[in-house]
Scaffold this motif. Structure first.
Motif, mmCIF file in Angstrom:
data_model
loop_
_atom_site.group_PDB
_atom_site.id
_atom_site.type_symbol
_atom_site.label_atom_id
_atom_site.label_comp_id
_atom_site.label_asym_id
_atom_site.label_seq_id
_atom_site.Cartn_x
_atom_site.Cartn_y
_atom_site.Cartn_z
ATOM 1 N N ARG A 196 0.865 -1.238 0.153
ATOM 2 C CA ARG A 196 -0.035 -0.052 0.072
ATOM 3 C C ARG A 196 0.832 1.425 -0.095
ATOM 4 N NH1 ARG A 196 -1.568 2.478 4.500
ATOM 5 N NH2 ARG A 196 -1.264 0.849 5.744
ATOM 6 N N LYS A 197 1.812 1.300 0.942
ATOM 7 C CA LYS A 197 2.714 2.385 0.786
ATOM 8 C C LYS A 197 3.451 2.582 -0.273
ATOM 9 C CE LYS A 197 3.017 2.295 5.730
ATOM 10 N NZ LYS A 197 3.653 1.278 6.725
ATOM 11 N N LEU A 198 3.962 1.649 -0.890
ATOM 12 C CA LEU A 198 4.802 1.727 -2.291
ATOM 13 C C LEU A 198 4.057 2.100 -3.305
ATOM 14 C CD1 LEU A 198 7.620 0.669 -3.316
ATOM 15 C CD2 LEU A 198 6.362 -1.321 -4.152
ATOM 16 N N VAL A 199 2.710 1.671 -3.422
ATOM 17 C CA VAL A 199 1.774 2.021 -4.531
ATOM 18 C C VAL A 199 1.519 3.368 -4.352
ATOM 19 C CG1 VAL A 199 -0.339 1.697 -5.614
ATOM 20 C CG2 VAL A 199 1.026 -0.422 -5.024
ATOM 21 N N GLN A 200 1.282 3.924 -3.077
ATOM 22 C CA GLN A 200 0.920 5.319 -3.013
ATOM 23 C C GLN A 200 1.901 6.179 -3.364
ATOM 24 O OE1 GLN A 200 -0.508 6.206 1.226
ATOM 25 N NE2 GLN A 200 -0.795 8.323 0.544
ATOM 26 N N SER A 201 3.149 5.907 -2.759
ATOM 27 C CA SER A 201 4.079 6.749 -3.341
ATOM 28 C C SER A 201 4.722 6.889 -4.914
ATOM 29 C CB SER A 201 5.308 6.369 -2.526
ATOM 30 O OG SER A 201 6.393 6.031 -3.029
ATOM 31 N N ASN A 202 4.437 5.372 -5.426
ATOM 32 C CA ASN A 202 4.613 5.269 -6.904
ATOM 33 C C ASN A 202 3.506 6.350 -7.621
ATOM 34 O OD1 ASN A 202 6.466 3.519 -6.642
ATOM 35 N ND2 ASN A 202 5.564 1.802 -7.238
#
Lengths: 320, 273
Positions: free
Chosen positions: A230-236
């Protein structure tokens, strides 16, 4: 004015008539048996079929892979596909399709319906990663997906739609499309109540609303087992959106300098995605994307969901 | 003939159009008629007008609810290239209004029909989960808070508003969303349901076009012309989307959510949403 609604909660009114009546076509339960996710119930009747390939996943991965198939590769007018998925504590289920879900032409104005009820127990993970829905010209489609999650259950959900059979010139030519995704924590706390309706009988028409875009997608990610994703996708996605919008901004401001020249045709980006956190703790993430080609949407999904591979044993949408 | 006589004659002939006698019309325009009752027909002024004052005040830009800080996604759509001129602005405005009608009007309607704190809390909770785009959600919350603050200060005759204000302070604080609160407020003030829903769309259109002029997509005259043109379309939307139950609440323009959701990523921005 004097209607008493104190006894009936508004929440009941909200879902009334959406999940009741139709016959159940299938039910599937995955539980942890001897330390491994296993299917403990699998039942399906025509036109639904579950395919659960054995040894499709690497042995070190603890997950059950299920393909939900329908005869004819889609839903015909007047049919209702209604099934339940149940993910037990600490187990993992991944549900895929083998191709687009076609929604065939509506006959005598009848609706094609898809209803899915899911529950995920504590520590469980459900990954619903279907290919897109394709509504043929004049099709009428209604989809309701309801998820009951334990507070520490996890869910990744992809729900997407293309404009139709583009090669046949059917672009946003269906009559009606409605997709509802309701995610509740412990049956009564709504986390996400998402409902999109594209009704072509109303002006402005669907194709006027969608412009040059051919694909829209909604992705939802929730739960402790997907916190990193979730955190990775959000920042991407935030980086991606910033890049798309702000690079345009510079070119448009340079165009604004030349006030005398006539304005160019509106040219929106070929792809755009944005994301929002939901829930009181911000532990759910909704991503919305719009693309001019199915290929670019597959590329986006593949890229963003690649880190699911260690959990699910395969790269989502790798074959497309 | 002098200019003064000329203008008096013109005024008299205008007054004659209202079926007044020439003598009476002459008296009226020259200031000798003190009995106004001969030219008023219809209901007495006091009865017909008080509700209009209330409705107009709710819609007035002097009523401090902060609507003008929001562009309803227009700023991102403009910077993203979805809106670039007057024609695409009109399309965007109509699509956005349809979206707002599909999603928010059931909440205005329900609030209007059940203007009490218990229903309002429930409606607020449901709408919070339905606004999946965080930028639109924040916009709804800031406008709702401003509306509750203003309304509880202005309309002191309704204790319900004080009660609702207290809920927003309580330990389990409820931050108010705009649509259900607007419905509740209209319900308390006695504004009928259709007028409440029409007013809600009016505010949406007003705020989008106001944002459009400040973004320099269009000038103020052109915006006023658009407002007039779109008013007819909005009335059609109202016949389709007004008075609907909550389970029929949905969005109709997914592109606006995709664009607006990226508002925070704009390098420079003028509006909150």
């Amino acid at each position: 004015m004097d209607v008493d609604i104190g006894s009936v909660s508004l929440m009941d009114l909200l879902l009334k008539n959406q999940i009741e009546g139709p016959k159940l076509n299938g039910s599937l339960r995955v539980e942890r048996v001897y330390g491994k996710s296993s299917t403990t119930r699998s039942y399906a009747t025509y036109p639904l079929q579950f395919m659960i390939p054995k040894k499709a996943l690497p042995s070190h991965v603890d997950a059950v892979l299920v393909y939900a198939l329908t005869f004819g590769g889609g839903i015909v007018s007047g049919d209702c596909i209604f099934f339940e998925l149940n993910v037990g504590a600490d187990s993992t289920m991944m549900l895929l399709t083998q191709g687009f879900t076609n929604v065939y032409k509506s006959v005598e104005g009848k609706m094609s319906r898809h209803i899915l009820k899911c529950s995920v127990e504590s520590g469980g993970l459900l990954a619903l990663l279907p290919d897109s829905v394709v509504c043929f010209a004049t099709a009428r489609y209604s989809q309701v997906q309801r998820f009951n999650l334990a507070p520490d259950a996890s869910l990744v959900l992809v729900d997407w739609l293309t404009s139709g059979r583009i090669a046949r010139g059917e672009v946003w030519n269906f009559e009606y499309f409605k997709s509802t995704n309701h995610v509740y924590i412990q049956e009564d706390t709504p986390l996400l109540l998402d409902s999109v309706c594209l009704d072509d009988h109303l002006s402005p028409s669907v194709s006027e609303r969608m412009g040059d875009y051919h694909v829209i997608a909604m992705i939802f990610i929730y739960g402790p087992r997907l916190a990193e994703l979730r955190k990775l996708v959000q920042s991407n996605v935030e980086k991606l959106a910033g890049g798309i919008l702000n690079n345009r901004r510079r070119t448009s401001s340079s165009r604004a300098d030349q006030v005398q020249t006539p304005k160019q045709n509106p040219s929106a980006p070929a792809f755009l995605a944005s994301c929002s956190t939901v829930g009181p703790l911000g532990d759910g993430l909704v991503i919305r994307a719009a693309a001019t080609t199915t290929r670019s949407m597959y590329g986006f999904l593949r890229e963003q969901l690649a880190t699911l591979e260690p959990i699910l044993g395969r790269f989502p949408y790798a074959d497309n | 003939m002098t200019t003064e006589q000329n203008s008096t004659n013109a005024a008299v002939s205008r007054a004659e159009d209202h079926n007044l006698s020439r003598e009476c019309a002459l008296k009226l325009v020259t200031g000798f008629l003190t009995d106004v009752s001969v030219i008023t027909d219809g209901p007495p002024i006091v009865q017909s007008g008080s509700m209009d004052w209330t409705t107009w005040q709710l819609l007035d830009s002097l009523f401090p609810t902060g609507g003008f800080a929001h562009s309803y996604g227009l700023e991102t759509a403009y910077q993203g290239g979805l809106v670039s001129d007057c024609a695409s602005l009109e399309r965007f405005a109509v699509n956005s209004l349809q979206n707002s009608a599909g999603l928010s009007l059931p909440f205005v309607f329900a609030g209007n029909k059940f203007p009490n704190t218990e229903c309002w809390l429930e409606l607020n909770k449901i709408l919070h989960a339905m606004l999946t785009n965080h930028v639109a959600r924040k916009a709804s919350l800031t406008q709702g808070s401003a509306l509750l603050r203003t309304a509880s200060t202005v309309f002191t005759e309704f204790p319900e508003l004080k009660k609702m204000r207290a809920c927003s302070y309580a330990p389990t604080a409820t931050t108010p969303h705009h649509a259900p609160l607007f419905g509740v407020l209209c319900g308390l003030l006695g504004v009928d349901a259709v007028t409440a829903q029409r007013s809600y769309l009016f505010m949406g259109l007003r705020d989008i076009l106001s944002a459009a002029t400040r973004l320099n997509i269009t000038g103020p005259l052109e915006a006023a012309k658009l407002q007039h043109q779109i008013a007819g379309v909005t009335e059609t939307l109202l016949t389709r989307y007004a008075n609907r139950p909550l389970q029929d609440s949905y969005s109709t323009f997914p592109l606006v959510d995709t664009f607006q959701g990226a508002h925070d990523q704009l390098f420079s921005r003028m509006f909150c949403s």
